[in-house]
Design a protein around this motif. Structure first.
Motif, mmCIF file in Angstrom:
data_model
loop_
_atom_site.group_PDB
_atom_site.id
_atom_site.type_symbol
_atom_site.label_atom_id
_atom_site.label_comp_id
_atom_site.label_asym_id
_atom_site.label_seq_id
_atom_site.Cartn_x
_atom_site.Cartn_y
_atom_site.Cartn_z
ATOM 1 N N LEU A 287 11.053 -41.673 3.729
ATOM 2 C CA LEU A 287 11.583 -42.892 3.122
ATOM 3 C C LEU A 287 13.085 -42.833 2.894
ATOM 4 N N PHE A 288 13.587 -41.665 2.497
ATOM 5 C CA PHE A 288 14.962 -41.623 1.990
ATOM 6 C C PHE A 288 15.914 -40.718 2.773
ATOM 7 N N SER A 289 15.429 -40.076 3.836
ATOM 8 C CA SER A 289 16.338 -39.295 4.674
ATOM 9 C C SER A 289 17.169 -40.247 5.528
ATOM 10 N N GLU A 290 18.471 -40.001 5.615
ATOM 11 C CA GLU A 290 19.358 -40.887 6.373
ATOM 12 C C GLU A 290 19.028 -40.883 7.862
ATOM 13 N N ALA A 291 18.354 -39.838 8.331
ATOM 14 C CA ALA A 291 17.993 -39.767 9.752
ATOM 15 C C ALA A 291 16.690 -40.512 10.044
ATOM 16 N N SER A 292 16.031 -41.002 9.011
ATOM 17 C CA SER A 292 14.732 -41.655 9.195
ATOM 18 C C SER A 292 14.898 -43.119 9.595
ATOM 19 N N PRO A 293 14.092 -43.603 10.563
ATOM 20 C CA PRO A 293 14.155 -45.030 10.929
ATOM 21 C C PRO A 293 13.710 -45.936 9.794
#
Length: 332
Positions: A287-293
């Motif tokens: 949910l909160f990783s910057e690399a996550s879509p």
């Protein structure tokens, strides 16, 4: 058939269908009895006006409700044993504009009676994994999708080495191993007041029945930030939609990033032999990783993840769900 016998017969039928609610509604002539199951509304029978009035009066008497009051809304509760199954009934009555009284009986099953399908679910280990650390785990899905059953089973599996306390409005499932508190605004037992009381009991796991407004959202976040595992539900159309819903309720993104351990969406699908629960979920990192879509908006908030579609495909392949049913639920 006497009122007591008719009630027992109706409840036996409803429990066999694993119905959540039984309705006694006035029609043009007489009354209709219907129940709510995973497949929708099913007709169970009909009563004359006299039979229905006697049955409703009997139930109200047994539940210590006012028999003479037929117009104003009344709430009540009753414990009954039906075919060796102990069930708690939550009752609601009200009169229509023609002073014809209707009644709804909500059937509250014990956890052991409703959790079998959840425990047998192939996705269950992953859902259980969302509770490995402290924080807020929020389940979403439409009414009747089994959200409360899931959070109770999650808490039950932690119960052997944890103290579990629930704050609900109202209590949905009976579990004698939990300390279950019910909101009563008139008695000053609000969500916030009960949370303050609950913190003094030092539970390891909180169940907060439903996040329905800003107050309950803040209560859930507050408990999660204090280092507890908090299990709750909210109405949203997908796992990712949970974050959007909590934001709408006034929770700052900063607090969400710190508090949420995982989010989950579920549906109860009509199966070939029994209802089948299908899950979709996202972890805090997803949910909160910057690399996550999911973080940067590449995936729509109403879109299901690959896990959802994989689960539908497995359910079709193992024969538990018909292909046309799986197709109907592709969008959640």
């Amino acid at each position: 058939m006497q009122p007591a016998e008719k009630l027992r017969h109706t409840l036996t039928q409803a429990i066999a269908k694993h119905a959540s609610d039984v309705y006694f509604f006035p029609k043009f002539q007489g009354y209709e009895i219907v129940c709510h199951t995973v497949t929708g509304i099913e007709k169970m029978g009909e009563l004359s006006c006299e039979q229905a009035e006697q049955l409703i009066a009997y139930v109200k008497y047994e539940a210590n409700m006012s028999i003479s009051e037929r117009r104003r809304p009344q709430l009540g509760a009753l414990h009954v044993r039906v075919d060796k199954v102990q069930v708690h009934l939550r009752l609601s009555t009200v009169g229509d504009f023609q002073d014809r009284e209707s009644m709804v009986i909500r059937i509250i099953y014990a956890l052991a009676e409703v959790s079998h399908a959840v425990r047998q679910n192939k996705q269950w280990p992953a859902i259980r994994g969302l509770t490995n650390s402290a924080g807020l785990v929020v389940l979403s899905g439409p009414m009747g999708s089994g959200k409360t059953t899931t959070i109770y089973q999650l808490a039950h599996e932690r119960q052997t080495d944890s103290v579990v306390l629930s704050i609900e409005d109202p209590v949905e499932i009976e579990e004698p191993d939990f300390l279950q508190l019910q909101v009563n605004e008139l008695a000053g037992m609000t969500y916030d007041a009960l949370l303050k009381l609950a913190l003094r009991h030092r539970p390891d796991v909180f169940i907060i029945g439903e996040i329905r407004d800003e107050q309950t959202a803040r209560v859930a976040i507050k408990a999660a930030l204090s280092g507890h595992l908090v299990l709750s539900t909210v109405h949203a159309q997908s796992a990712l939609g949970v974050v959007g819903r909590l934001t709408q309720l006034g929770i700052a993104k900063n607090d969400l990033e710190q508090a949420i351990a995982g989010v989950c969406y579920q549906r109860l699908l009509p199966g070939r032999q029994q209802p089948v629960t299908i899950y979709d979920w996202l972890t805090r990192e997803e949910l909160f990783s910057e690399a996550s879509p999911f973080f940067n908006g590449q995936q729509k908030k109403t879109q299901m993840t690959r896990r959802w579609h994989d689960a539908l495909r497995v359910a079709v392949d193992d024969g538990s769900v018909a292909p046309e049913v799986a197709q109907r639920y592709q969008a959640g």
